[in-house]
Design a protein around this motif. Sequence first.
Motif, PDB file in Angstrom:
ATOM      1  N   GLU A 100       0.786  -1.099   0.466  1.00 38.10           N
ATOM      2  CA  GLU A 100       0.035   0.158   0.033  1.00 38.10           C
ATOM      3  C   GLU A 100       0.613   1.598   0.406  1.00 38.10           C
ATOM      4  O   GLU A 100       2.119   1.175   0.784  1.00 38.10           O
ATOM      5  CB  GLU A 100      -1.014   0.396   1.567  1.00 38.10           C
ATOM      6  CG  GLU A 100      -1.441   1.146   1.508  1.00 38.10           C
ATOM      7  CD  GLU A 100      -2.753   0.969   2.558  1.00 38.10           C
ATOM      8  OE1 GLU A 100      -3.865   2.098   2.740  1.00 38.10           O
ATOM      9  OE2 GLU A 100      -2.077   0.860   3.645  1.00 38.10           O
ATOM     10  N   PHE A 101       0.694   2.093  -1.094  1.00 32.41           N
ATOM     11  CA  PHE A 101       1.214   3.750  -0.928  1.00 32.41           C
ATOM     12  C   PHE A 101       0.438   4.371  -1.839  1.00 32.41           C
ATOM     13  O   PHE A 101      -0.323   4.470  -1.889  1.00 32.41           O
ATOM     14  CB  PHE A 101       2.314   3.326  -1.609  1.00 32.41           C
ATOM     15  CG  PHE A 101       2.087   2.695  -3.073  1.00 32.41           C
ATOM     16  CD1 PHE A 101       1.652   4.136  -4.341  1.00 32.41           C
ATOM     17  CD2 PHE A 101       1.948   1.372  -3.887  1.00 32.41           C
ATOM     18  CE1 PHE A 101       1.428   3.459  -5.669  1.00 32.41           C
ATOM     19  CE2 PHE A 101       1.446   1.459  -4.770  1.00 32.41           C
ATOM     20  CZ  PHE A 101       1.183   1.736  -5.938  1.00 32.41           C
ATOM     21  N   VAL A 102       1.574   5.665  -1.192  1.00 39.63           N
ATOM     22  CA  VAL A 102       0.540   6.933  -0.939  1.00 39.63           C
ATOM     23  C   VAL A 102       1.121   7.461  -2.622  1.00 39.63           C
ATOM     24  O   VAL A 102       2.029   7.500  -2.979  1.00 39.63           O
ATOM     25  CB  VAL A 102       0.138   8.180  -0.328  1.00 39.63           C
ATOM     26  CG1 VAL A 102      -0.400   9.259  -1.160  1.00 39.63           C
ATOM     27  CG2 VAL A 102      -0.401   7.695   0.983  1.00 39.63           C
ATOM     28  N   GLN A 103       0.209   7.938  -3.547  1.00 38.99           N
ATOM     29  CA  GLN A 103       0.235   8.446  -5.192  1.00 38.99           C
ATOM     30  C   GLN A 103       0.084   9.599  -5.940  1.00 38.99           C
ATOM     31  O   GLN A 103      -0.906   9.588  -5.418  1.00 38.99           O
ATOM     32  CB  GLN A 103       0.466   6.828  -6.356  1.00 38.99           C
ATOM     33  CG  GLN A 103       0.966   7.888  -7.008  1.00 38.99           C
ATOM     34  CD  GLN A 103       1.187   6.500  -8.091  1.00 38.99           C
ATOM     35  OE1 GLN A 103       2.216   5.728  -7.733  1.00 38.99           O
ATOM     36  NE2 GLN A 103       0.675   6.209  -9.257  1.00 38.99           N
ATOM     37  N   PHE A 104       1.261  10.876  -6.024  1.00 37.42           N
ATOM     38  CA  PHE A 104       0.693  11.861  -6.802  1.00 37.42           C
ATOM     39  C   PHE A 104       0.805  11.697  -8.244  1.00 37.42           C
ATOM     40  O   PHE A 104       2.036  10.678  -8.756  1.00 37.42           O
ATOM     41  CB  PHE A 104       1.651  12.602  -6.522  1.00 37.42           C
ATOM     42  CG  PHE A 104       1.152  14.243  -6.941  1.00 37.42           C
ATOM     43  CD1 PHE A 104       0.804  15.419  -6.597  1.00 37.42           C
ATOM     44  CD2 PHE A 104       1.522  14.802  -8.906  1.00 37.42           C
ATOM     45  CE1 PHE A 104       0.186  16.381  -7.190  1.00 37.42           C
ATOM     46  CE2 PHE A 104       1.436  15.586  -9.229  1.00 37.42           C
ATOM     47  CZ  PHE A 104       0.706  16.571  -8.662  1.00 37.42           C
ATOM     48  N   ASN A 105      -0.088  11.415  -8.747  1.00 39.57           N
ATOM     49  CA  ASN A 105      -0.960  11.550 -10.235  1.00 39.57           C
ATOM     50  C   ASN A 105      -1.290  12.836 -10.721  1.00 39.57           C
ATOM     51  O   ASN A 105      -2.057  13.383  -9.879  1.00 39.57           O
ATOM     52  CB  ASN A 105      -1.457  10.448 -10.215  1.00 39.57           C
ATOM     53  CG  ASN A 105      -1.360   9.343 -10.247  1.00 39.57           C
ATOM     54  OD1 ASN A 105      -0.960   8.052 -10.744  1.00 39.57           O
ATOM     55  ND2 ASN A 105      -1.646   8.393  -9.128  1.00 39.57           N
ATOM     56  N   ALA A 106      -1.095  13.284 -11.867  1.00 42.18           N
ATOM     57  CA  ALA A 106      -1.355  14.850 -13.051  1.00 42.18           C
ATOM     58  C   ALA A 106      -1.091  14.335 -14.002  1.00 42.18           C
ATOM     59  O   ALA A 106      -0.306  13.604 -14.891  1.00 42.18           O
ATOM     60  CB  ALA A 106      -0.113  15.691 -12.398  1.00 42.18           C
ATOM     61  N   ASP A 107      -2.514  14.319 -15.137  1.00 40.30           N
ATOM     62  CA  ASP A 107      -2.649  14.042 -16.022  1.00 40.30           C
ATOM     63  C   ASP A 107      -2.981  15.826 -16.996  1.00 40.30           C
ATOM     64  O   ASP A 107      -3.738  16.233 -15.931  1.00 40.30           O
ATOM     65  CB  ASP A 107      -3.468  12.754 -16.494  1.00 40.30           C
ATOM     66  CG  ASP A 107      -3.403  11.774 -15.409  1.00 40.30           C
ATOM     67  OD1 ASP A 107      -2.778  10.883 -16.211  1.00 40.30           O
ATOM     68  OD2 ASP A 107      -3.517  11.885 -14.496  1.00 40.30           O
ATOM     69  N   LEU A 119      -9.606  11.709 -27.086  1.00 38.62           N
ATOM     70  CA  LEU A 119      -8.518  12.535 -26.544  1.00 38.62           C
ATOM     71  C   LEU A 119      -6.514  12.622 -26.413  1.00 38.62           C
ATOM     72  O   LEU A 119      -6.449  11.297 -25.548  1.00 38.62           O
ATOM     73  CB  LEU A 119      -9.131  13.216 -25.214  1.00 38.62           C
ATOM     74  CG  LEU A 119     -10.064  13.654 -25.347  1.00 38.62           C
ATOM     75  CD1 LEU A 119     -10.806  14.188 -24.079  1.00 38.62           C
ATOM     76  CD2 LEU A 119     -10.288  14.436 -26.611  1.00 38.62           C
ATOM     77  N   PRO A 120      -6.186  13.530 -25.956  1.00 36.72           N
ATOM     78  CA  PRO A 120      -4.233  12.698 -26.285  1.00 36.72           C
ATOM     79  C   PRO A 120      -4.437  13.544 -25.447  1.00 36.72           C
ATOM     80  O   PRO A 120      -4.879  13.599 -24.407  1.00 36.72           O
ATOM     81  CB  PRO A 120      -3.174  13.446 -27.312  1.00 36.72           C
ATOM     82  CG  PRO A 120      -4.911  14.578 -27.709  1.00 36.72           C
ATOM     83  CD  PRO A 120      -6.004  14.741 -27.237  1.00 36.72           C
ATOM     84  N   ALA A 121      -3.598  12.188 -24.146  1.00 41.84           N
ATOM     85  CA  ALA A 121      -2.915  12.883 -22.507  1.00 41.84           C
ATOM     86  C   ALA A 121      -1.532  12.200 -22.597  1.00 41.84           C
ATOM     87  O   ALA A 121      -1.132  11.371 -22.904  1.00 41.84           O
ATOM     88  CB  ALA A 121      -4.575  11.301 -21.509  1.00 41.84           C
ATOM     89  N   ILE A 122      -1.504  13.150 -20.997  1.00 40.47           N
ATOM     90  CA  ILE A 122      -0.147  12.502 -20.821  1.00 40.47           C
ATOM     91  C   ILE A 122       0.134  12.845 -19.079  1.00 40.47           C
ATOM     92  O   ILE A 122      -0.879  14.376 -19.149  1.00 40.47           O
ATOM     93  CB  ILE A 122       0.988  13.839 -21.460  1.00 40.47           C
ATOM     94  CG1 ILE A 122       2.263  13.645 -20.797  1.00 40.47           C
ATOM     95  CG2 ILE A 122       0.626  14.947 -20.937  1.00 40.47           C
ATOM     96  CD1 ILE A 122       3.452  14.193 -20.998  1.00 40.47           C
ATOM     97  N   GLY A 123       0.901  12.142 -18.728  1.00 46.80           N
ATOM     98  CA  GLY A 123      -0.015  12.205 -16.765  1.00 46.80           C
ATOM     99  C   GLY A 123       1.258  11.699 -16.640  1.00 46.80           C
ATOM    100  O   GLY A 123       2.977  10.864 -16.490  1.00 46.80           O
ATOM    101  N   PHE A 124       1.384  11.476 -15.356  1.00 50.52           N
ATOM    102  CA  PHE A 124       3.026  10.817 -14.105  1.00 50.52           C
ATOM    103  C   PHE A 124       2.298  10.456 -12.486  1.00 50.52           C
ATOM    104  O   PHE A 124       1.041  10.974 -12.632  1.00 50.52           O
ATOM    105  CB  PHE A 124       4.325  11.722 -14.116  1.00 50.52           C
ATOM    106  CG  PHE A 124       3.891  12.918 -13.331  1.00 50.52           C
ATOM    107  CD1 PHE A 124       4.737  12.489 -11.777  1.00 50.52           C
ATOM    108  CD2 PHE A 124       3.650  14.154 -13.864  1.00 50.52           C
ATOM    109  CE1 PHE A 124       4.938  13.944 -11.332  1.00 50.52           C
ATOM    110  CE2 PHE A 124       3.534  15.216 -12.855  1.00 50.52           C
ATOM    111  CZ  PHE A 124       4.092  14.893 -11.968  1.00 50.52           C
ATOM    112  N   GLY A 125       3.691   9.734 -12.238  1.00 54.66           N
ATOM    113  CA  GLY A 125       2.875   9.546 -10.517  1.00 54.66           C
ATOM    114  C   GLY A 125       4.232   9.281  -9.724  1.00 54.66           C
ATOM    115  O   GLY A 125       4.847   9.230 -10.560  1.00 54.66           O
TER     116      GLY A 125
END
Length: 418
Positions: free
Chosen positions: A120-127, A292-298
């Motif tokens: 279990e972990f906490v993650q920041f995601n942005a897209d 739709l095009p998309a880009i993200g990271f975690g």
Amino acid sequence: MMQSLPGFRDFFPEEFAKRNYILTRWRQVARQYGFIEMDGPVLESTELYEKKNESGAEILTQLYLFEDRGGRRVAMRPEMTPTLARMVIARERHYRKPLKWFSIASYFRYERQQKGRLREFVQFNADIIGDQSAGSDAELIAMVIDQLRALGFGAADIVVRLSDRRAWTEFLSSCGCVESVIPKVMAVIDKIERETPEALEAKLVGTGVSLTALQDFIAGPSPSAFDAILAELRARGLSDFVEVDLSIVRGLAYYSGLVFEVFDRGRAGRALAGGGRYDRLLADLSDGAVDLPAIGFGMGDVVVANLIDDTPPALAQRNAAIAADPAVEIYCIVADESRRSEAIALVQSIRDAGHRCEFPFLPMKTGKQFQAAEASGARAAILVGAEWPEIKIKDLAARTEQIIPHTALAEWLQSKAS
């Protein structure tokens, strides 16, 4: 003695403060970049992760799976991207493009524990969804850099390594690789620094490309696909944080173009963050209804916390920030029990003014109350006693004190806030 399950954590107040320090800065930087926070359910239909195998075979083997009481096959979310895609497909017409969304949430993967990797972990995601320009690529890369800068890291500590799966697809096609074997070759490239040459060569048998050819491409000139992104990052003054490294391909099957990973400069341990373009995922999950095009990271909290602990300047910054934000700002000392009602009224007024205030629930010697005030981390103690309607205010750090009418407390609080 009962303990938490393997790979899961208890957060006692001191550990929670350390994690919250990271999460708070992630959230602050995301908002500075104009991103809006969202979230989804912890449980999803297993079909979401299985459909066309968009999340990659490795994640499918790590799912926490079970059947709920309604007979549905469900999984605890291992990542946010499929959930995000499902939500965007459902309501994308309601929002102006591009969407700039972020989340901070818990994820679950049944995998082998090691440093930087828990179940279990906490993650920041942005897209960023609905824009396929180099500007959105650079915006996302700049944000991950600034989030790590906000945690005390500089260009000497971290590096963002850029690659592009399209460049690899074009190169492999030129080598004679048929489309069906390209994912197999990508998996080899993803492990090129972690496995022996003999093991890698064995996996390339029948693909039409050699390990030497892959290594030569990695060592060759950077593709022009990076020029616009690098120019934007130079304009932001962030070029020292970025390098092109074609050995980065990312393991998830849905990446379709630019990919990147963030490492500490020594590449010790796992990547701190990673992401890339997934321009086909929404169309695949919606059977073409939404394209739709998309880009993200975690970015996960575990590896970032480990790096903070291993980096003295970042560690000192974190500890100073936590110390500067104690649970209690003001401790109200009831020096005369006959004035407890007045003391409680003052405590309430202090809290109403937005300050963190504590007081003893039961009668206690004044000396012990001062000890409690010191232990709480409070910066000031307010004494309510026989001098009422005047109160004594003691600065616990400077060891100075003053006496003011209790009616002047609001003015004193305002002076401290400003």
